[in-house]
Design a protein around this motif. Structure first.
Motif, PDB file in Angstrom:
ATOM      1  N   LEU A 179      -6.327   2.823  -0.503  1.00  0.00           N
ATOM      2  CA  LEU A 179      -5.043   2.577   0.149  1.00  0.00           C
ATOM      3  C   LEU A 179      -4.059   3.730  -0.006  1.00  0.00           C
ATOM      4  CD1 LEU A 179      -4.527  -1.134  -0.955  1.00  0.00           C
ATOM      5  CD2 LEU A 179      -5.714  -0.253   1.061  1.00  0.00           C
ATOM      6  N   VAL A 180      -4.532   4.845  -0.560  1.00  0.00           N
ATOM      7  CA  VAL A 180      -3.650   5.980  -0.825  1.00  0.00           C
ATOM      8  C   VAL A 180      -3.860   7.080   0.206  1.00  0.00           C
ATOM      9  CG1 VAL A 180      -2.895   7.652  -2.545  1.00  0.00           C
ATOM     10  CG2 VAL A 180      -3.688   5.389  -3.278  1.00  0.00           C
ATOM     11  N   GLY A 181      -5.114   7.396   0.486  1.00  0.00           N
ATOM     12  CA  GLY A 181      -5.404   8.361   1.537  1.00  0.00           C
ATOM     13  C   GLY A 181      -5.551   9.797   1.090  1.00  0.00           C
ATOM     14  N   VAL A 182      -5.538  10.051  -0.233  1.00  0.00           N
ATOM     15  CA  VAL A 182      -5.712  11.429  -0.707  1.00  0.00           C
ATOM     16  C   VAL A 182      -6.988  11.590  -1.529  1.00  0.00           C
ATOM     17  CG1 VAL A 182      -3.250  11.919  -0.707  1.00  0.00           C
ATOM     18  CG2 VAL A 182      -4.312  11.023  -2.774  1.00  0.00           C
ATOM     19  N   HIS A 183      -7.740  10.515  -1.711  1.00  0.00           N
ATOM     20  CA  HIS A 183      -8.952  10.589  -2.519  1.00  0.00           C
ATOM     21  C   HIS A 183     -10.170  10.293  -1.653  1.00  0.00           C
ATOM     22  CE1 HIS A 183      -5.580   8.970  -4.948  1.00  0.00           C
ATOM     23  NE2 HIS A 183      -5.911   9.987  -5.713  1.00  0.00           N
TER      24      HIS A 183
ATOM     25  N   ALA B  96       0.833  -1.199   0.000  1.00  0.00           N
ATOM     26  CA  ALA B  96       0.000   0.000   0.000  1.00  0.00           C
ATOM     27  C   ALA B  96       0.869   1.250   0.000  1.00  0.00           C
ATOM     28  CB  ALA B  96      -0.918   0.003   1.224  1.00  0.00           C
ATOM     29  N   ILE B  97       0.495   2.220  -0.814  1.00  0.00           N
ATOM     30  CA  ILE B  97       1.255   3.456  -0.929  1.00  0.00           C
ATOM     31  C   ILE B  97       1.286   4.199   0.399  1.00  0.00           C
ATOM     32  CG2 ILE B  97       1.232   5.737  -2.020  1.00  0.00           C
ATOM     33  CD1 ILE B  97       0.160   4.308  -4.564  1.00  0.00           C
ATOM     34  N   ASN B  98       0.143   4.261   1.066  1.00  0.00           N
ATOM     35  CA  ASN B  98       0.086   4.877   2.392  1.00  0.00           C
ATOM     36  C   ASN B  98       0.328   3.789   3.431  1.00  0.00           C
ATOM     37  OD1 ASN B  98      -0.818   6.032   4.908  1.00  0.00           O
ATOM     38  ND2 ASN B  98      -1.876   7.601   3.703  1.00  0.00           N
ATOM     39  N   PRO B  99       1.392   3.892   4.216  1.00  0.00           N
ATOM     40  CA  PRO B  99       1.743   2.806   5.147  1.00  0.00           C
ATOM     41  C   PRO B  99       0.669   2.493   6.178  1.00  0.00           C
ATOM     42  CG  PRO B  99       3.019   4.792   5.615  1.00  0.00           C
ATOM     43  CD  PRO B  99       2.347   5.015   4.296  1.00  0.00           C
ATOM     44  N   VAL B 100      -0.231   3.434   6.431  1.00  0.00           N
ATOM     45  CA  VAL B 100      -1.312   3.180   7.388  1.00  0.00           C
ATOM     46  C   VAL B 100      -2.199   2.020   6.929  1.00  0.00           C
ATOM     47  CG1 VAL B 100      -3.428   4.175   8.374  1.00  0.00           C
ATOM     48  CG2 VAL B 100      -1.314   5.509   8.315  1.00  0.00           C
TER      49      VAL B 100
ATOM     50  N   ALA C 293      -3.960   8.348   8.385  1.00  0.00           N
ATOM     51  CA  ALA C 293      -3.546   8.374   6.982  1.00  0.00           C
ATOM     52  C   ALA C 293      -3.088   9.766   6.580  1.00  0.00           C
ATOM     53  CB  ALA C 293      -4.699   7.919   6.093  1.00  0.00           C
ATOM     54  N   LYS C 294      -3.802  10.787   7.043  1.00  0.00           N
ATOM     55  CA  LYS C 294      -3.407  12.167   6.733  1.00  0.00           C
ATOM     56  C   LYS C 294      -2.078  12.514   7.391  1.00  0.00           C
ATOM     57  CE  LYS C 294      -8.075  13.915   5.964  1.00  0.00           C
ATOM     58  NZ  LYS C 294      -9.183  14.752   6.498  1.00  0.00           N
ATOM     59  N   GLU C 295      -1.865  12.019   8.600  1.00  0.00           N
ATOM     60  CA  GLU C 295      -0.589  12.261   9.271  1.00  0.00           C
ATOM     61  C   GLU C 295       0.564  11.627   8.496  1.00  0.00           C
ATOM     62  OE1 GLU C 295      -0.970  10.777  13.212  1.00  0.00           O
ATOM     63  OE2 GLU C 295      -2.458  12.284  13.841  1.00  0.00           O
ATOM     64  N   ALA C 296       0.334  10.424   7.968  1.00  0.00           N
ATOM     65  CA  ALA C 296       1.375   9.758   7.179  1.00  0.00           C
ATOM     66  C   ALA C 296       1.728  10.576   5.947  1.00  0.00           C
ATOM     67  CB  ALA C 296       0.924   8.361   6.776  1.00  0.00           C
ATOM     68  N   LEU C 297       0.719  11.250   5.387  1.00  0.00           N
ATOM     69  CA  LEU C 297       0.946  12.045   4.175  1.00  0.00           C
ATOM     70  C   LEU C 297       1.739  13.317   4.458  1.00  0.00           C
ATOM     71  CD1 LEU C 297      -2.565  11.643   2.531  1.00  0.00           C
ATOM     72  CD2 LEU C 297      -0.419  10.632   1.739  1.00  0.00           C
ATOM     73  N   ALA C 298       1.963  13.618   5.726  1.00  0.00           N
ATOM     74  CA  ALA C 298       2.805  14.767   6.043  1.00  0.00           C
ATOM     75  C   ALA C 298       4.257  14.497   5.677  1.00  0.00           C
ATOM     76  CB  ALA C 298       2.702  15.090   7.537  1.00  0.00           C
ATOM     77  N   ASP C 299       4.617  13.221   5.563  1.00  0.00           N
ATOM     78  CA  ASP C 299       5.948  12.855   5.093  1.00  0.00           C
ATOM     79  C   ASP C 299       6.029  13.200   3.615  1.00  0.00           C
ATOM     80  OD1 ASP C 299       8.060  11.356   3.847  1.00  0.00           O
ATOM     81  OD2 ASP C 299       8.138  10.047   5.590  1.00  0.00           O
ATOM     82  N   PRO C 300       6.947  14.084   3.198  1.00  0.00           N
ATOM     83  CA  PRO C 300       6.998  14.522   1.794  1.00  0.00           C
ATOM     84  C   PRO C 300       7.130  13.383   0.801  1.00  0.00           C
ATOM     85  CG  PRO C 300       8.399  15.899   3.166  1.00  0.00           C
ATOM     86  CD  PRO C 300       7.967  14.754   4.026  1.00  0.00           C
ATOM     87  N   GLU C 301       7.887  12.347   1.147  1.00  0.00           N
ATOM     88  CA  GLU C 301       8.069  11.237   0.215  1.00  0.00           C
ATOM     89  C   GLU C 301       6.781  10.446   0.042  1.00  0.00           C
ATOM     90  OE1 GLU C 301       9.731   8.697  -2.538  1.00  0.00           O
ATOM     91  OE2 GLU C 301      10.362  10.678  -1.809  1.00  0.00           O
ATOM     92  N   ILE C 302       6.078  10.191   1.130  1.00  0.00           N
ATOM     93  CA  ILE C 302       4.810   9.470   1.031  1.00  0.00           C
ATOM     94  C   ILE C 302       3.784  10.309   0.270  1.00  0.00           C
ATOM     95  CG2 ILE C 302       2.886   8.507   2.352  1.00  0.00           C
ATOM     96  CD1 ILE C 302       4.920   7.794   4.531  1.00  0.00           C
ATOM     97  N   ARG C 303       3.771  11.614   0.570  1.00  0.00           N
ATOM     98  CA  ARG C 303       2.846  12.498  -0.127  1.00  0.00           C
ATOM     99  C   ARG C 303       3.118  12.515  -1.627  1.00  0.00           C
ATOM    100  NH1 ARG C 303      -2.154  14.849   0.142  1.00  0.00           N
ATOM    101  NH2 ARG C 303      -2.241  16.365  -1.540  1.00  0.00           N
ATOM    102  N   ARG C 304       4.389  12.529  -1.991  1.00  0.00           N
ATOM    103  CA  ARG C 304       4.745  12.555  -3.419  1.00  0.00           C
ATOM    104  C   ARG C 304       4.268  11.287  -4.111  1.00  0.00           C
ATOM    105  NH1 ARG C 304       9.075  10.997  -6.712  1.00  0.00           N
ATOM    106  NH2 ARG C 304      10.068   9.926  -4.978  1.00  0.00           N
ATOM    107  N   ARG C 305       4.416  10.161  -3.427  1.00  0.00           N
ATOM    108  CA  ARG C 305       3.997   8.904  -4.018  1.00  0.00           C
ATOM    109  C   ARG C 305       2.483   8.791  -4.107  1.00  0.00           C
ATOM    110  NH1 ARG C 305       8.016   4.535  -0.959  1.00  0.00           N
ATOM    111  NH2 ARG C 305       9.968   5.270  -1.919  1.00  0.00           N
TER     112      ARG C 305
END
Length: 494
Positions: free
Chosen positions: A368-372, A275-279, A455-467
């Motif tokens: 599994l991404v957390g941005v949609h 999963a792209i988002n580790p959560v 999931a949103k907290e995980a996306l604060a990581d720039p690399e995870i957010r980019r992916r």
């Protein structure tokens, strides 16, 4: 003396707009080669019909070389060993290859070969492989689509000796393709299909979401793009030059969409496995129900739109985008099965299986991404909106062929008298729903909502957010526009 240059074909089975081939012809004597890799033929994720399509592509590529005075050589084995031997023995002086984007074994194999001193890699495909791919990606993608194509060579005199052929490979691996395909593989066939689609591109509008219409009115170019019988640029320019309007806009946006997901896999090759988002890693893995997964694979879930789609996938190796998304959503949210099992099943059966698109779309449709926004397709609503007369369902679920369309969204609600009148018995001829859709849908919403903040907290990581990000893509809920749930050209902005 001009050098002998091996042109190693993989997923670029064409002579038009082929950067490595054009350079080899300019720099020396080009020697085209395709290597049958045993790892590919023994893979459980590759169906025989996809291999048959590949062989048709190779047949037409070989013909293209013969028309130019040369030939396409065939070898069988680990490409690293085959190419090393040709270089070490002095059969060729250099190897030219076009860059490709894949994952796992194929990526490791290609990277190992690309590191050889005598190997040159050409990356004319809109994909950024060094630096920050988000820095001006839109501009460089536009530049790729607008740039001149590489002309096909007038002559290719070089020819290596073949040590095998397609017949031998077919026999050795006991290939028995069984899918009912509409189109033959190959660059000539691709051009014919492109031409026919461009002539009728007005029909593309309104023909994307409904599966029966999509079988007739979509481009069916995806497998040709996957094997490189056409370059995305060739398809883009051909259609763009033939006209304008909504159909052209929708189709060209899909070519950007193709390049964008390819870029995302180049950035994150791990997306085919985790999963792209580790959560969300491991989501549903422990509660994965093999029996429900098998019912889904067989097309026996009691939800006719899901079942028709899954049978169409198995029988033809193709499915329109909306039905792919619906089946993925149903598998993960409603059946509570592990996304990887479903994604691998699709990858095995799709003739156009592209790791960049298949696995990342599965992740998006499975939340599994957390941005949609969470989108759980209702398969009964899909019947009412996209197969109201039952054309698609009746073709692939013949048990329900005589049932009135009124009941095709939910056959279990058909009165016993209606069932008897039309020769179908729900529970005997066709299964009752394997799960309670409404209950499972609400439970899924609660499960994902409970993970939303993490999931949103995980996306604060720039690399995870980019992916995870898909530029500024909006959630397209205006179904009247019939984009099939896919991005439009305006969605690919930095």
């Amino acid at each position: 003396m001009a050098p002998s240059i091996l042109v190693w074909h993989r997923d670029d089975l064409r002579v038009r707009d082929n950067a490595a081939l054009a350079a080899a012809v300019d720099d020396g004597h080009a020697h085209p080669l395709f290597v049958f890799d045993p790892r590919f033929y023994r893979s459980s994720r590759v169906c025989d019909s996809r291999l048959a399509f590949l062989h048709e592509c190779l047949d037409e590529l070989a013909d293209a070389y013969e028309h130019r005075g040369g030939g396409l050589a065939y070898r069988h084995g680990d490409p690293r060993e085959v190419l090393d031997e040709l270089l070490t023995d002095g059969v060729v002086d250099r190897v030219y290859m076009n860059a490709t984007t894949t994952a796992g074994y194929a990526r490791e194999r290609d990277d190992a070969l690309a590191s050889r001193e005598a190997v040159r890699v050409f990356s004319d495909d809109a994909i950024v492989r060094t630096g920050d791919s988000r820095d001006g990606w839109q501009e460089q993608a536009e530049a790729y689509f607008a740039a001149d194509q590489h002309d096909p060579p007038e002559a290719v005199a070089g020819e290596l000796a073949s040590t095998t052929d397609i017949t031998e490979i077919t026999t050795e691996y006991d290939l028995s393709p069984s899918k009912r395909r509409q189109y033959r593989g190959g660059c000539v066939s691709a051009r014919e299909r492109l031409d026919a689609f461009a002539d009728a591109i007005g029909d593309y509008v309104g023909g994307i979401s409904a599966p029966a219409k999509a079988q007739r009115r979509t481009s069916h170019l995806s497998a040709y793009l996957k094997f490189g019988c056409l370059s995305p640029r060739e398809a883009y320019q051909y259609v763009d030059e033939r006209g304008d309007g909504r159909g052209v806009e929708l189709f060209t946006s899909r070519l950007y969409w193709n390049r964008h997901f390819t870029q995302k896999l180049a950035d994150n090759p791990d997306a085919t496995e985790h999963a792209i988002n580790p959560v969300f890693r491991g989501m549903n893995r422990e509660r994965h129900d093999p029996a429900l997964a098998e019912a889904w694979k067989r097309g026996e879930t009691g939800f006719p739109m899901v079942d028709a789609s899954m049978r169409a996938l198995r029988e033809t190796g193709w499915l329109n985008f909306r039905m792919r998304a619906m089946c993925a959503s149903f598998f993960t949210y409603i059946l509570r099965c592990w996304w990887k099992v479903g994604a691998d099943w699709f990858y095995r059966h799709l003739i156009d299986a592209d790791p960049a698109i298949n696995y990342q779309q599965w992740q998006m449709q499975s939340g599994l991404v957390g941005v949609h926004p969470l989108r759980i397709y209702n398969p009964r609503k899909q019947v009412r909106e996209h197969d109201p007369d039952g054309e698609f369902i009746r073709e692939y679920v013949p048990e329900l062929a005589d049932l009135p369309a009124t009941f095709l969204d939910e056959p279990s609600k058909a009165p016993v008298s209606v069932q008897a009148e039309h020769g179908v018995s729900i529970g005997d001829d066709y299964p009752y729903p394997v799960v309670d859709f409404e209950q499972r849908r609400e439970a899924a919403r609660e499960t994902w909502a409970a993970l939303d903040e993490r999931a949103k907290e995980a996306l604060a990581d720039p690399e995870i957010r980019r992916r995870a990000s898909l530029s500024s893509r909006r959630d397209d809920r205006d179904e009247s526009r019939d984009t099939g749930g896919q991005a439009t050209l305006d969605d690919f902005t930095p």
